[in-house]
Motif scaffolding. Structure first.
Motif, PDB file in Angstrom:
ATOM      1  N   GLY A  15     -11.873 -63.235  -7.547  1.00  0.00           N
ATOM      2  CA  GLY A  15     -12.690 -63.527  -6.381  1.00  0.00           C
ATOM      3  C   GLY A  15     -11.908 -64.160  -5.249  1.00  0.00           C
ATOM      4  N   GLY A  16     -10.688 -64.573  -5.528  1.00  0.00           N
ATOM      5  CA  GLY A  16      -9.865 -65.222  -4.532  1.00  0.00           C
ATOM      6  C   GLY A  16      -9.128 -64.238  -3.645  1.00  0.00           C
ATOM      7  N   SER A  17      -8.263 -64.781  -2.800  1.00  0.00           N
ATOM      8  CA  SER A  17      -7.532 -63.975  -1.829  1.00  0.00           C
ATOM      9  C   SER A  17      -6.048 -64.324  -1.832  1.00  0.00           C
ATOM     10  N   LEU A  18      -5.253 -63.341  -1.454  1.00  0.00           N
ATOM     11  CA  LEU A  18      -3.824 -63.526  -1.213  1.00  0.00           C
ATOM     12  C   LEU A  18      -3.429 -62.654  -0.034  1.00  0.00           C
ATOM     13  N   ARG A  19      -2.402 -63.066   0.680  1.00  0.00           N
ATOM     14  CA  ARG A  19      -1.840 -62.214   1.724  1.00  0.00           C
ATOM     15  C   ARG A  19      -0.364 -61.997   1.427  1.00  0.00           C
ATOM     16  N   LEU A  20      -0.031 -60.748   1.231  1.00  0.00           N
ATOM     17  CA  LEU A  20       1.360 -60.375   1.019  1.00  0.00           C
ATOM     18  C   LEU A  20       1.998 -60.006   2.347  1.00  0.00           C
ATOM     19  N   SER A  21       3.284 -60.290   2.445  1.00  0.00           N
ATOM     20  CA  SER A  21       4.051 -59.909   3.625  1.00  0.00           C
ATOM     21  C   SER A  21       5.217 -59.024   3.208  1.00  0.00           C
ATOM     22  N   CYS A  22       5.560 -58.103   4.078  1.00  0.00           N
ATOM     23  CA  CYS A  22       6.714 -57.229   3.877  1.00  0.00           C
ATOM     24  C   CYS A  22       7.558 -57.337   5.142  1.00  0.00           C
ATOM     25  N   ALA A  23       8.633 -58.083   5.057  1.00  0.00           N
ATOM     26  CA  ALA A  23       9.508 -58.288   6.206  1.00  0.00           C
ATOM     27  C   ALA A  23      10.629 -57.270   6.161  1.00  0.00           C
ATOM     28  N   ALA A  24      10.886 -56.652   7.305  1.00  0.00           N
ATOM     29  CA  ALA A  24      11.861 -55.563   7.339  1.00  0.00           C
ATOM     30  C   ALA A  24      12.971 -55.821   8.334  1.00  0.00           C
ATOM     31  N   THR A  78       7.059 -56.856  10.511  1.00  0.00           N
ATOM     32  CA  THR A  78       6.391 -57.294   9.286  1.00  0.00           C
ATOM     33  C   THR A  78       5.083 -56.526   9.094  1.00  0.00           C
ATOM     34  N   VAL A  79       4.844 -56.157   7.853  1.00  0.00           N
ATOM     35  CA  VAL A  79       3.580 -55.545   7.457  1.00  0.00           C
ATOM     36  C   VAL A  79       2.893 -56.497   6.484  1.00  0.00           C
ATOM     37  N   TYR A  80       1.591 -56.609   6.622  1.00  0.00           N
ATOM     38  CA  TYR A  80       0.808 -57.539   5.806  1.00  0.00           C
ATOM     39  C   TYR A  80      -0.179 -56.770   4.935  1.00  0.00           C
ATOM     40  N   LEU A  81      -0.473 -57.347   3.798  1.00  0.00           N
ATOM     41  CA  LEU A  81      -1.534 -56.838   2.939  1.00  0.00           C
ATOM     42  C   LEU A  81      -2.448 -58.000   2.601  1.00  0.00           C
ATOM     43  N   GLN A  82      -3.609 -58.013   3.230  1.00  0.00           N
ATOM     44  CA  GLN A  82      -4.624 -59.025   2.954  1.00  0.00           C
ATOM     45  C   GLN A  82      -5.459 -58.539   1.786  1.00  0.00           C
TER      46      GLN A  82
END
Length: 124
Positions: A15-24, A78-82
């Motif tokens: 039920g929680g959340s995370l935000r991933l980042s992809c730095a290029a 940067t690309v994010y995945l919420q």
């Protein structure tokens, strides 16, 4: 050449959340499509989502549609995945990948460069 580094993984309750980042890094990243894939233990790598260079009309796997959101900031390379409403079945190593031809493909072999992955664990 494009180098990708993922971050933001961790342990979260269902039920929680995370935000991933992809730095290029690399000049071609700005015009590359970027995808997120994941691989759970004992399973094949699977497509999660992908976004084109302009950020419009991203593609999502049915299993994450409505819960995950991909976005990108080309000024920051940067690309994010919420990831919201996380489920235990979302537990996996998450990888970002870049396709320098700009296709938002769901097949892994379209992608030219890959990050090292970041672990996401969702507890029940």
């Amino acid at each position: 050449q494009v180098q990708l580094v993922e971050s933001g993984g961790g342990l979260v309750q269902a039920g929680g959340s995370l935000r991933l980042s992809c730095a290029a890094s690399g000049r071609t990243f700005r015009y590359s499509a970027v995808g997120w894939f994941r691989q759970a233990p004992g399973k094949e790598r699977e497509f999660v989502t992908a976004i084109g260079w302009s950020g419009g009309s991203p593609a999502y796997a049915d299993s994450v549609k409505g819960r995950f959101t991909i976005s990108r900031d080309n000024a920051k390379n940067t690309v994010y995945l919420q990831m919201d409403s996380l489920k235990p079945e979302d537990t996996a190593v998450y990888y970002c990948a870049a396709d320098v031809q700009g296709r938002t493909a769901s097949l892994s072999w379209y992608y030219d460069y890959w990050g090292q992955g970041t672990q996401v664990t969702v507890s029940s």
